[in-house]
Structure formats: structure tokens, C-alpha cells
Design a protein around this motif. Structure first.
Motif, mmCIF file in Angstrom:
data_model
loop_
_atom_site.group_PDB
_atom_site.id
_atom_site.type_symbol
_atom_site.label_atom_id
_atom_site.label_comp_id
_atom_site.label_asym_id
_atom_site.label_seq_id
_atom_site.Cartn_x
_atom_site.Cartn_y
_atom_site.Cartn_z
ATOM 1 N N TRP A 69 27.664 1.393 30.899
ATOM 2 C CA TRP A 69 26.870 2.311 30.822
ATOM 3 C C TRP A 69 25.987 2.940 29.106
ATOM 4 N N SER A 80 23.615 1.533 27.974
ATOM 5 C CA SER A 80 22.417 1.828 28.262
ATOM 6 C C SER A 80 21.795 3.207 28.200
ATOM 7 N N VAL A 81 23.030 4.070 27.744
ATOM 8 C CA VAL A 81 23.064 5.771 27.134
ATOM 9 C C VAL A 81 22.634 5.792 25.967
ATOM 10 N N ARG A 133 34.281 10.204 28.234
ATOM 11 C CA ARG A 133 32.758 10.139 29.087
ATOM 12 C C ARG A 133 32.736 11.215 28.756
ATOM 13 N N ALA A 170 32.712 -1.658 32.757
ATOM 14 C CA ALA A 170 31.242 -1.169 33.470
ATOM 15 C C ALA A 170 31.111 -0.119 32.730
ATOM 16 N N GLY A 171 31.992 1.339 31.834
ATOM 17 C CA GLY A 171 31.438 1.810 31.491
ATOM 18 C C GLY A 171 30.913 1.609 30.082
ATOM 19 N N ARG A 188 25.068 11.846 34.654
ATOM 20 C CA ARG A 188 24.611 11.060 33.728
ATOM 21 C C ARG A 188 26.002 10.169 33.300
ATOM 22 N N CYS A 189 26.951 10.114 32.885
ATOM 23 C CA CYS A 189 28.240 10.475 32.294
ATOM 24 C C CYS A 189 28.647 9.555 33.228
ATOM 25 N N GLY A 190 28.861 9.629 34.132
ATOM 26 C CA GLY A 190 28.946 8.449 34.912
ATOM 27 C C GLY A 190 30.282 9.279 35.452
#
Lengths: 256, 307
Positions: free
Chosen positions: B179, B182-183, B149, B175-176, B127-129
């Protein structure tokens, strides 16, 4: 959902933390070095394993070195928790500061007991190998038992207590250099000074008791008049007292 | 989730915190009061040194207030810290990780301590990419963004009902950042609460419905960011097509406070007032080549109460 961690779970996490220390994490290397070192020492030095005094001297010297090393590892481990931010992260997750501090002390002590065991085991194995190389014959049962049965528990206890003391001292001072400085001052300055000026206060020099416990003798130490048993008891009580004070003091402070 | 929805997720009342720095007393927080309801996302904004991190450290139980009270889901700090943290996920300061352990092992140690087992660890790492190839590598070799992350994964462990995040995008690439947004949106949509500290209003605007503006340890303003934006006058630069002095006279006559410069005018305007100014000038046959705010909203919010 997270559960409130038990003290055992906290100690297990601290155990993992100490295991990550560079010295401790290379335990097999250390074991090999202790074995090789003692075998070489025995072979080159012509130490007579049947002379109990010589054997005591070797394992006593190793135990004293291990006390200093364990103190340093315990101190560095706790220092790391402050500088890396893990103390803060842990507390934000656990919320039980005093239990976290006690777990740090116990975790460090537990791992350094393993370190002591490994070093003493290496020493004993080295004796066997060295003796075999020196005399072309197996070591006598008596000498082997002396190294394993008597010296090992003492070294393990001294290493564990020294590790706990190192951890506690840094919890109090929040500085590993300050903790190591305090140890050096105790050993290099106070030791002789107190023995000369105030012999009655010799019992307060905690590192001396740890050395006595580790080497199984008080000869050459400031606490020379003490018996090994009373010195060992003083070591245990002293470390527990420092650990308790450290948990109380650091537990009441803001985290760095 | 672990919340007690009948009580605020965070309740802070008259909080004061000072500390010593190089012998001098620094008043990090002064009489701070606010609350975050269950399911609410609140941004904590302010310049560097405003007291954001000090506030989050108190909420995370890392430092004790001098005065005032702090409650997390009804649990008072510091007395009930052990209960409070069960529903709390924090990324305060930098993530504290064991450098010698891998990312996976770091999370596992924490998960085991809380009786969570190994399953959430893999789920969270996904989930944390964090790139799968990095899971088994020692954390000491991680970049700042990778550590961040992983720190977020630690904060999310155990699905806490309330998240406290201090500048979570530090070191994270574009990108992070997407992400992370969205989290956080997912967390809030699921009924979770969020207190997100940042010195970038724009960064928090899309996630947080409310804002607390902090400066010099005090709360400067609170409310929805849209309402604050609509009500706050920002300095605007206006370049009229005609004579600057004539335009200034028209606007002054209409009641605006105008600062005239040789080439342009300067006015303090809300977004709706900016539209009205153009219309007033147009009615007198004067156009505008440029009408734009030259001031950041955060700077004005911080400055407002100092006047």
C-alpha cells in the motif's frame, strides 16, 4: 494545501493537548470530588460559614493545592510532547518553534484556568450542600458570594499561572522531575532559608507569590510582609519572565 | 501540490552536524551535499548510525546545521522554516501523536490548525488503510503498524510537494508495504518529490530512481540504483566442475583477481562480468556448478571508499 497557522490556532491545538491529560480530562469527576469533598469537610468539621476566616482557610488551602497540581499538569503536558515525539511532529508541521512554545504555555494556562474554575465551583457548591445538611437551612448570600466572587477569580488566576509556570519550567529543564524538584526545593528549603538569611530576596520565590494570589493572603508565607496585591503582581510578572526566557532558550535548541 | 518547480525540492550544500552523546562529540554529518529535483524520488540508504535520521531531522527543521546550507523549495533553513514546512510532509523518528485522542481526532487537530477543515481527514484515513473501526479508538491502544499508518496520514495532510520519510515501513505488514509503495508512486507520479531513508536497498528500489549512499555521516556514492548496481563489483563465490586450481589459473591469465579456496574461488565481479567469467571457463571445458554473489550491495558500497 496547508496554511501558516495563527497563534490562536496553535493555542487551540495545545488546549486540546492539555484536555487529554488524565486529570484534566476527568473534569466532571474532579468537580464531583470537589463538591463532595468540601460538603463532607464542612459537615464533619463543623466549619462556620459565617466566620469569614474559616471559609478563607478552606478555599486558601484548596487554592494552594491547586497551584501545585496545576504546576504538575503543565509540567507533565510539556514533558509528554518531548517524550512522545509530538513536539518534533508539531515543529515539522508548523516550523515556528518560539510560537509553538508560547502556545504550549498559553494552552496549558487556559485549560488549568478551567480546572481552577471547576474546583472552586465544586467547593462553593459543596459549601451550599454542606451548610444545608449541617444547619437544615440555605447558606447566607454573603458566604456564597465570598466563595464564588472573591475566591474563584484568585484561584483561577493562580491555577492558570502555575500551569504556565510548570510548562515553562519543563521547556527550560526538559525534565518534569527536575521541574517538580525545583518547586519542592523552593517550597521546602528555600522558602524558610531565604526568609531567615536574606529577607530582601524573598520576592524572588515565585511559588510563594502564586500561593499568595491563590489564597488571597500572605499569612504564613515567606512573603508575609508583602501585600496581596503586590504579591499577585509579582506572580504575574515572574511567570511571564520565566515563560519568556523558556521560549528563548528552548527555541534556540535542537529538538530531542 | 505546493512546490516551486523552478528550484530543487531539496538542496543541501556542505552540511555538517555534530552533537554530544555522553560527553563525546559525535560527527553525525560531514560535508554532505546533494539535491533532489522537483518530481524526483531519491532513496537515502546506509547502515544504522550512517546519519540518515540526523540528515532528515535537519531537513525537517528539528535540528540546526553546524555548517553548510539547507533549502527546501528555495526556503533556507532554519530562517525560513515556517515557509518551508508548508510544502513538506514528514515522518521522521516515530509519529508524534496524542495517545488520549482517537486517530480521527489526532488528524483533525492538525488539520484544523492548518485551516484544512475536516474533509481531508476522512479521505486520508481511508487512503492510509487504517481500519475504519480504529478511527474512533484512542491512539494509545494502536499497534506500531497502525501508528505508522497514522503518521503517514499526518505526513500526507495538505498534499505536500515534498515528502521526507524515515524508515516508513517499520511495523507495517506485507500488505501495508505494498500500500505504501502505491501511495509513494502516486505522489511521485503527481509531480511530488520524495526523500526516503531506509537501510534496505531492495525496499526503496521500486519507488526511487536515484540513491544517496550514506555511511559514517558522509555521502559514499550517488546516482541511479541500476547504474550503481551495474558498476559495483560484489564478491562472488564460484564452484567450478573441474580442478579449482586449474580454473583459478585460467581466470588469472584472463586478468581476473582471484582468491582461491580449497573448494571454490572468490572474485569481485559486476553483473556483466559474472556472465563473462562463465564463458571464459566454458571455453576451456570447465563448467560452473554455482556462481553467486555472497555480498550485499549496500555493504560493498559502504566499504568501497574506506579502502
Amino acid at each position: 494545501m496547508k496554511h501558516r497557522p495563527s497563534l490562536a490556532a496553535l493555542v487551540a491545538a495545545e488546549w486540546t493537548r492539555v484536555r487529554c491529560r488524565p486529570v484534566v480530562g476527568r473534569l466532571p469527576l474532579l468537580l464531583g470530588a470537589a463538591t463532595g469533598g468540601s460538603a463532607a469537610l464542612l459537615f464533619a468539621g463543623g466549619i462556620d460559614l459565617h466566620a469569614a476566616q474559616q471559609l478563607d482557610a478552606v478555599s486558601g488551602t484548596v487554592a494552594m493545592a491547586l497551584v501545585v497540581l496545576s504546576f504538575g499538569i503543565g509540567a507533565a503536558t510539556v514533558q509528554d510532547t518531548f517524550t512522545s515525539g509530538t513536539a518534533a511532529t508539531d515543529h515539522a508541521l508548523v516550523g515556528r518553534r518560539r510560537a509553538e512554545l508560547v502556545a504550549q504555555q498559553v494552552g496549558a494556562a487556559a485549560w488549568l484556568a478551567v480546572l481552577g474554575l471547576a474546583v472552586q465551583l465544586g467547593l462553593a457548591t459543596g459549601f451550599v450542600l454542606g451548610h444545608a445538611a449541617q444547619r437544615g437551612a440555605a447558606i447566607s448570600a454573603g458566604a456564597w458570594q465570598h466563595a464564588v466572587v472573591l475566591a474563584m477569580p484568585r484561584t483561577v488566576a493562580a491555577a492558570a499561572l502555575a500551569g504556565g509556570l510548570g510548562a515553562s519550567t519543563v521547556q527550560l529543564t526538559r525534565s518534569a522531575p527536575a521541574a517538580l524538584g525545583a518547586l519542592a526545593t523552593c517550597l521546602l528549603v528555600l522558602d524558610g532559608l531565604v526568609a531567615t538569611l536574606a529577607p530582601a530576596a524573598v520576592g524572588l520565590i515565585l511559588p510563594d507569590h502564586l500561593f499568595a494570589l491563590g489564597k488571597g493572603s500572605t499569612t504564613g508565607l515567606a512573603a508575609a510582609d508583602w501585600s496581596v496585591t503586590s504579591s499577585s503582581v509579582a506572580a504575574v510578572l515572574g511567570v511571564v519572565a520565566v515563560a519568556g526566557v523558556a521560549a528563548l532558550v528552548e527555541g534556540a535548541r535542537d529538538l530531542p | 501540490m505546493n512546490g516551486r518547480s523552478d528550484r530543487p525540492a531539496i538542496a543541501v550544500s556542505h552540511l555538517t552536524k555534530s552533537h554530544r552523546r555522553r560527553g563525546a562529540v559525535v560527527h553525525a554529518l560531514q560535508d554532505v551535499s546533494f539535491s533532489v529535483a522537483a518530481g524526483e524520488a531519491v532513496a537515502l540508504v546506509g547502515p544504522n548510525g550512517a546519519g540518515k535520521s540526523s540528515l532528515l531531522r535537519v531537513l525537517a527543521g528539528l535540528s540546526t546545521p553546524d555548517h553548510g546550507s539547507v533549502e527546501i523549495a528555495g526556503h533556507g533553513l532554519p530562517q525560513q522554516a515556517a515557509q518551508a514546512v508548508l510544502g513538506l510532509g514528514c515522518l521522521v523518528d516515530r509519529p508524534g501523536l496524542l495517545g488520549g485522542l482517537s486517530g480521527h481526532a489526532n488528524l483533525e487537530v492538525i488539520a484544523r490548525r492548518h485551516g484544512l477543515g475536516g474533509r481531508p481527514v476522512t479521505t486520508l484515513l481511508e487512503r492510509c488503510g487504517l481500519d475504519r473501526s480504529a478511527w474512533g479508538r484512542p491512539v494509545s491502544g494502536y499497534s506500531l503498524g497502525m501508528r505508522q499508518r497514522l503518521g503517514l496520514a499526518v505526513a500526507l495532510l495538505g498534499s505536500p510537494s515534498t515528502l521526507l520519510l524515515d524508515e516508513p515501513t517499520t511495523g507495517i505488514d506485507v500488505a501495508g508495504t505494498g500500500w505504501l509503495r502505491s501511495v509513494l508512486e502516486e505522489h511521485v507520479a503527481g509531480g511530488g518529490s520524495l526523500l526516503l531513508a531506509s537501510h534496505h536497498l531492495e525496499e526503496v528500489e521500486r519507488v526511487c530512481g536515484s540513491t544517496i549512499v550514506l555511511a559514517e555521516g558522509r555521502v559514499r556514492s550517488t546516482g541511479s540504483l541500476a547504474a550503481i548496481r551495474a558498476a559495483t563489483r560484489l564478491a562472488h563465490e564460484l564452484h567450478p566442475t573441474g580442478a579449482v586450481e586449474a580454473a583459478a589459473a585460467i581466470l588469472r591469465a584472463a586478468g581476473w583477481l582471484v582468491r582461491a579456496h580449497p573448494t571454490h574461488l572468490e572474485l569481485d565481479l559486476t553483473p556483466s562480468e559474472a556472465g563473462a567469467v562463465s564463458l571464459v571457463l566454458a571455453a576451456h571445458g570447465i563448467g560452473t556448478t554455482r556462481l553467486a554473489s555472497s555480498e550485499a550491495l549496500l555493504s560493498r558500497l559502504i566499504a568501497t571508499d574506506e579502502r
